[in-house]
Every structure is written in C-alpha cells, then in structure tokens.
Design an enzyme around this catalytic site. Structure first.
Site, mmCIF file in Angstrom:
data_model
loop_
_atom_site.group_PDB
_atom_site.id
_atom_site.type_symbol
_atom_site.label_atom_id
_atom_site.label_comp_id
_atom_site.label_asym_id
_atom_site.label_seq_id
_atom_site.Cartn_x
_atom_site.Cartn_y
_atom_site.Cartn_z
ATOM 1 N N ARG A 88 0.663 -1.144 -0.402
ATOM 2 C CA ARG A 88 -0.133 -0.123 -0.069
ATOM 3 C C ARG A 88 0.838 1.165 -0.413
ATOM 4 O O ARG A 88 0.613 2.221 -0.478
ATOM 5 C CB ARG A 88 -0.757 0.026 1.361
ATOM 6 C CG ARG A 88 -2.412 -0.868 1.176
ATOM 7 C CD ARG A 88 -2.215 -1.244 2.776
ATOM 8 N NE ARG A 88 -3.549 -0.342 3.142
ATOM 9 C CZ ARG A 88 -4.668 -0.523 2.870
ATOM 10 N NH1 ARG A 88 -5.201 -0.900 2.053
ATOM 11 N NH2 ARG A 88 -5.183 0.391 3.027
ATOM 12 N N GLU A 112 -2.444 10.740 -19.176
ATOM 13 C CA GLU A 112 -1.788 9.232 -18.906
ATOM 14 C C GLU A 112 -0.101 9.191 -18.734
ATOM 15 O O GLU A 112 0.071 9.017 -17.737
ATOM 16 C CB GLU A 112 -2.809 8.394 -19.439
ATOM 17 C CG GLU A 112 -1.698 6.938 -18.678
ATOM 18 C CD GLU A 112 -1.773 6.861 -17.440
ATOM 19 O OE1 GLU A 112 -2.587 7.452 -17.188
ATOM 20 O OE2 GLU A 112 -1.479 5.217 -17.661
ATOM 21 N N LYS A 116 2.345 9.132 -16.172
ATOM 22 C CA LYS A 116 3.060 8.047 -16.192
ATOM 23 C C LYS A 116 5.138 8.478 -15.422
ATOM 24 O O LYS A 116 5.633 8.200 -15.214
ATOM 25 C CB LYS A 116 3.344 6.883 -17.331
ATOM 26 C CG LYS A 116 2.516 5.929 -16.941
ATOM 27 C CD LYS A 116 2.350 5.138 -16.422
ATOM 28 C CE LYS A 116 1.942 5.641 -14.940
ATOM 29 N NZ LYS A 116 0.123 4.849 -14.926
ATOM 30 N N GLU A 137 5.471 10.465 -12.417
ATOM 31 C CA GLU A 137 5.671 9.030 -11.198
ATOM 32 C C GLU A 137 6.619 8.711 -11.029
ATOM 33 O O GLU A 137 7.294 8.827 -9.692
ATOM 34 C CB GLU A 137 5.140 8.829 -11.900
ATOM 35 C CG GLU A 137 3.769 8.150 -10.390
ATOM 36 C CD GLU A 137 1.976 7.334 -10.978
ATOM 37 O OE1 GLU A 137 2.177 6.759 -12.267
ATOM 38 O OE2 GLU A 137 1.629 7.169 -10.253
ATOM 39 N N LYS A 165 0.436 3.079 -3.255
ATOM 40 C CA LYS A 165 -0.397 2.744 -3.704
ATOM 41 C C LYS A 165 -2.025 2.648 -3.970
ATOM 42 O O LYS A 165 -2.854 2.603 -4.906
ATOM 43 C CB LYS A 165 -0.481 0.311 -3.921
ATOM 44 C CG LYS A 165 -1.173 -0.080 -4.855
ATOM 45 C CD LYS A 165 -0.406 -0.022 -6.249
ATOM 46 C CE LYS A 165 -0.908 -0.756 -7.758
ATOM 47 N NZ LYS A 165 -0.829 0.280 -8.751
HETATM 48 C C1 AGP Z 1 -1.129 5.473 -11.472
HETATM 49 O O1 AGP Z 1 -0.152 4.856 -12.304
HETATM 50 C C2 AGP Z 1 -1.045 5.966 -9.635
HETATM 51 N N1 AGP Z 1 -0.690 5.723 -8.645
HETATM 52 C C3 AGP Z 1 -2.433 7.057 -9.158
HETATM 53 O O2 AGP Z 1 -2.654 7.965 -10.174
HETATM 54 C C4 AGP Z 1 -3.690 5.838 -9.334
HETATM 55 O O3 AGP Z 1 -3.907 5.744 -10.782
HETATM 56 C C5 AGP Z 1 -4.892 6.638 -7.785
HETATM 57 O O4 AGP Z 1 -4.208 7.246 -6.675
HETATM 58 C C6 AGP Z 1 -5.575 6.035 -8.241
HETATM 59 O O5 AGP Z 1 -5.632 4.973 -7.369
HETATM 60 P P1 AGP Z 1 -7.199 3.733 -8.061
HETATM 61 O O6 AGP Z 1 -6.956 3.201 -9.000
HETATM 62 O O7 AGP Z 1 -6.990 3.117 -6.773
HETATM 63 O O8 AGP Z 1 -8.308 4.151 -7.854
#
Ligand code: AGP
Ligand code: GLU
Length: 588
Positions: free
Chosen positions: A28, A466, A470, A473, A583
């Site tokens: 997490r 997106e 990426k 991030e 996560k």
């Molecule tokens: C994606 O690469 C990110 N880590 C983040 O934007 C993620 O998509 C967002 O926190 C939503 O998470 P979820 O799909 O678990 O709701």
C-alpha cells in the site's frame, strides 16, 4: 497508504503475527512502521523509519510472550517521517496504544486543550491527541466508552485501532478508511484490508463507517456516535488469496506491462455478457458519470470519447475528488461508474457515500474483490487484471479501457466488433513489447530532459494525460499532457530549442490536426517523438503503433509505459515504489 494490523489470540507470539500482517500490507506504500505488543500489563514498542527489516529490530522484541499486539505502516500526513511520529502512539501513562489511518481535521484545537490539562506530546502528528483524549475519558469512564467519546470528538475520515494495558480487548472505530475483522478458531484479526487476513481465515466482517468494534472473547459492534449495539454479521468469502511475485522480471512494473496482452484477450473473450448487462443499465440511466482519480480518471476521460464516438451517448467525467462539489444536480436516476484499481481510494469513496444517500445507482469497475468501492456499489465488474503491485498503474489502466470500449460497443449491439479490435490490439502490444530495446535512443534523450510535453486529440488526449502521469510518477521529470488544440493557448510559450514533445498521431479523425500542432512545436525548435502508424517527415523519432481502430489508445500508451520504466531504471530510481506516492490512497 497506511496499513493497520491487530491480533488477539492463542498464539503467544502476537508481535510476529502483526509483523507478518504488516508485510502483506507493505504494497500500500508507507514511510515508517511500528508495533505495540502487550506483555505483563504494559506495552513494549518497536518503531522504525523506512522499510520493514527484521534484522534492524530489537532481537528480543519478537521473543516476547504476548497474545495481543497492534501494528501500523505509516504514510505521513501530519509531521515528518521520523521514529517519534511513527505509530503506535501512547498516552501519558503509556497504557493506551493506538494506530490511526486518516487525518484528524480538528487536532490543533484538541491538542491545545489537552496541553492545558497537562498532557505531554512526543510527536508532531495529529494522531497522538487520540490516546490522550482516551486517557482523559478514562478518568470517569471505562475503556470502550472513553474510546467512543474520544472518537466522536474527531473531525475528518478516520480509522483507529486501540489497545489498553489493563484490558484484553482491542477496540476499533471508523468514519472513513477501511477496517476488516477476521475470526478464526484461535484468534481475532483486524486489518486495513482483507488480503492480510486471508492467510488465516475467510470468515470476515467489514466494519461499516460510523461504527466501532470491541474484539475480545467475542466481537461486539456498536453504532457511532450513540453506541447502540448492532448485529454482528461475519461472512465467509470465497476469494482466493492473491499473491504476486516478480518472476523473471526485475520489477513488478515491467512484469505488469508484459501481462497486458493476456489480460486484454481475456476481456475480449469473456466479458461479453457482463458488458451487455452494463450497457442496459447505462441506457436506462438519466445522467451517467465516470469518476476516478489519477490514472483511473484518465481511463474515464477515454471512456467519454468511446461512448460519444461509438455509442452516441454523452457520459460526464469528473475527478472523484471534485465530484463531491458537483453533486447538487444528482437524482435517484443518476448512474455513477466508479473506476478504481484498488477499490479503496478515499477520494472516490467519499462522493459515493453521498451518492448512496441520494439514491443514485453505483457501478464499480474495480480490480480488487471485496474492496470498499466493490462492496458499496449496486453493480460490479472486476477488471480481471490480477494483483497490481507497482505504484504506477499499467495493466489496470489498459484493462479499464478495454472494458469501457466493450461497453460502448455493447450499447450499439456490436460487442463482437470491440472484441475483435481488442484481439488485434493484444497482438500489436506483443509486437511493441518485443521491440522495446529500440526505444533506447529516445530514452537517452528524455533522461537528459527537464520537461517533456505530450499531446493528443480526441481519445488520444486521454493518452497524453496518462503518458505524462507515468513519466512524472516514476522518472521525476516534469511532464505535461495537453489536448493538441490547447497548445497555442498557453503551453507553446514553453517550447524552445530541444524541448521534447511526444505526439500521439493515430490513424483517426485527429491525424491532420495533431500533425499541424506537432509542426507548430517543431517550428519553435521542439524535438518531436511521434507515436503513430505512419512515419511523418516532421518526426525526429518515430515509435510505430499500428492501426488498432477504436482501441488505439490501449496500444499507444504501452511505448510510454516502457519509456518511463526504462528512464526510471537508467536514473537509478525504483519504478515500483516512487517517492511520496502510495498504491492505495486512503487519506484525503
Ligand atoms: C497511477 O499510476 C497512480 N499511482 C495513481 O494516479 C492511481 O491511479 C490513483 O491513485 C487511483 O488509484 P485507484 O485506481 O486504486 O483508485
Ligand atoms: N495522519 C496520521 C499521521 O500523519 C496518519 C497517517 C496514516 O494514515 O498513515 O501520522
């Protein structure tokens, strides 16, 4: 983000039970961790900054005889990442130990009052006020009543798990973040998610918001704020424990990128009935909204283009964190499609709670069975992407896009067409993956860059957003995704000699216009990296993505996933665990 694990049972090595539970919750994301174990009517505390590493702990800690222990992985919101700020936190008498997920919005006022009453604080967290508040309450009340009174004073979305040295109970209370209780023959468990309890038992109780639980000889559930007894209903879930290993891959992210063709094929072949059913629900709704956060929100944006172009249906999209401020016009006929990999994102959960109050219908497109969003929705469809470990979402994104495309085609009774487009796309992704080494010259250029711009039009606008996400991030390079047409309304001012710009130019209605935008960048000295089926003369670098018709946004994101991964590795960063990110985002 933040993991809570608590144990009471017959095993006399409770600390070890909690350590093992916390390990499962590591995915997490966290920055520090700690465990409080009750032994001889007092707590022994072990806290550390950084990753769980048993070798760095006090060797005697895990030999303590104890049947009650609580632990926490912290993702700091209030107070820096220090040992003092790590949970569990204690009261002045060191007899109340507490772990917390969330933000106590009114902690400053409460802290001032507690300081006036002589309480001494050792951390900069909002959390530490809670054991002290309970301590105050216990001057006149028992443990459970004091916990309830203290929790009722907290503002915000919070979950706590607390133990008292003079009791053999663990008490939990929540208004927001998830808590699950597990009951086996010999023990009771409480944790932030079911995955850490499933190795022990499948007999689970998902604690509802505004309730508290007393775990002792038996489990009691009380409503909040009143404290009325509620029914205790455990359910036996049939889910299998999901585990994931890197296998031959050096990182989870790379493994997950490579899993995409298989997942997309599976959706193409096995989701036909489910998407037809959802298409009916959408047709009957008066007003449909996609909500999600981050990558999931960008999947929602792609969905609006799929629905407009293919199904001739207007669907609204809102960032989940903003949706809370847009709810006034919702009615009981509104349909909310919540997109989420984890199914736990608090920004999504919060508006859904309000949708439920207004009587709208919720459909969940989530990857995690049994998650909060999964359970609060009226209809659910699992993404079927398998456990996603890397913080940067890849396969869950393309799975969402594949399902949304299938639903859009199901709306016009042409699901076979979508299925066949997805099969072609899976093949094309396999080709892209095989040629991933060819990206090296582009990786070299981008690794040296401070800023990267990404443009696209139509559904490729969502790809641009997106792609930029990426890149930033995991490579920590500033990247900005833009609709091609927006460029000359501002961002063009930032383009100068050598600025790299990734251009999505698929074979669709956007082609000519996006090439014009690329030319505008090129004229100002920008370096153009074209992602397209055609090699245009203005491209300085070309990444081929063959025509995949309406599924092109699924294929064309893959080269950018690979680019981001390769840049991160080249720069020496861990692509699986980017700094500051988690996560599962369970705090607001
Ligand atoms: C994606 O690469 C990110 N880590 C983040 O934007 C993620 O998509 C967002 O926190 C939503 O998470 P979820 O799909 O678990 O709701
Ligand atoms: N707000 C608390 C802190 O900063 C809890 C953070 C968490 O949920 O991990 O310590």
């Amino acid at each position: 983000m933040c993991g809570i694990f608590g144990y009471i049972g017959k095993n006399s090595n409770a600390s070890k039970e909690v350590l093992n539970g916390l390990r499962i919750l590591e995915y997490r994301g966290y920055d520090s961790w700690g465990i409080a174990t009750k032994t001889n009517k007092k707590f022994v505390i072990e806290k550390h900054v950084g990753k769980i590493d048993e070798a760095k702990t006090n060797s005697q800690f895990f030999d303590l005889l104890s049947t009650l222990s609580i632990g926490h992985t912290r993702w700091a919101t209030h107070g820096g990442v220090t040992r003092e700020n790590a949970h569990p936190h204690l009261d002045c008498s060191r007899t109340i130990a507490l772990v917390h997920n969330g933000i106590v919005e009114n902690y400053e006022e409460i802290k001032k009052q507690l300081v006036k009453r002589g309480h001494i604080f050792h951390s900069a967290t909002d959390t530490e006020i809670i054991p002290h508040l309970i301590e105050e309450g216990m001057k006149t009340n028992g443990f459970a009543t004091a916990v309830r009174d203290a929790f009722n004073q907290l503002e915000g979305m919070n979950a706590i798990v607390v133990a008292y040295a003079g009791s053999s109970e663990i008490i939990a209370a929540k208004t927001g973040s998830p808590l699950v209780i597990g009951k086996s023959k010999d023990a009771l468990y409480i944790a932030s998610d079911a995955s850490s309890i499933l190795p022990h038992t499948k007999n689970l109780l998902f604690l509802k918001d505004n309730t508290m639980a007393i775990l002792g000889g038996k489990v009691e559930i009380l409503s909040l704020p009143e404290g009325k007894k509620e029914k205790v209903k455990f359910e036996t879930v049939s889910w299998e424990e999901e585990t994931s290993t890197k296998g031959a891959f050096s990182h989870f992210m790379l493994k997950e990128i490579y899993e995409q063709p298989r997942i997309i094929r599976n959706i193409a072949k096995t989701y036909k009935d489910s998407v037809l059913d959802l298409a009916k629900t959408i047709k009957n709704a008066k007003g449909t909204f996609f909500i999600g956060a981050g990558t999931a929100a960008y999947a929602g944006i792609a969905g609006t283009y799929f629905f407009s172009k293919t199904a001739g249906k207007h669907v609204n999209m809102s960032f989940a964190s903003e949706f809370t401020y847009l709810l006034d016009f919702l009615t009981s006929k509104s349909l909310i499609i919540a997109l989420s990999q984890s199914g736990e994102t608090i920004d999504v959960v919060e508006p859904l709670t309000q949708v439920k109050r207004k009587g709208g219908t919720i459909v969940a497109l989530v990857n995690t069975q049994g998650s909060t969003i999964y359970r609060m929705s009226d209809k659910k469809l699992l993404l079927g992407a398998g456990i996603e470990q890397a913080v940067a979402s890849t396969k869950a994104y393309t799975a969402k896009l594949s399902i949304l495309l299938m639903i859009a085609y199901a709306m016009k009774h042409d699901v076979e067409n979508a299925s066949s487009q997805l099969m072609t796309t899976a093949l094309e992704i396999e080709r892209i993956l095989k040629e991933s080494k060819k990206l090296k010259p582009i990786v070299d250029i981008l690794t040296r860059s401070e800023h990267i711009y990404v443009i696209g039009r139509g559904v490729s606008y969502s790809s641009a957003l997106e792609a930029a996400l990426k890149i930033k991030e995991i490579t920590y390079i500033h990247a900005e995704g833009l609709a091609g047409g927006e460029l000359k309304h501002g961002a063009l001012a930032l383009i100068s000699k050598g600025t790299p710009c990734i251009v999505f130019a698929p074979n669709d209605e956007t082609y000519q216009s996006i090439i014009s935008n690329a030319t505008e960048i090129k004229s100002r000295g920008g370096v153009i990296i074209g992602i397209s089926p055609k090699k245009e003369a203005i491209f300085d670098h070309w990444i081929e993505v063959k025509d995949c018709q309406d599924a092109v946004s699924i294929a064309q994101i893959v080269p950018v996933q690979l680019l981001s991964y390769q840049i991160a590795v080249k720069k020496g960063f861990d692509p699986d665990k980017p700094r500051n990110l988690a996560k599962s985002v369970t705090v607001k």
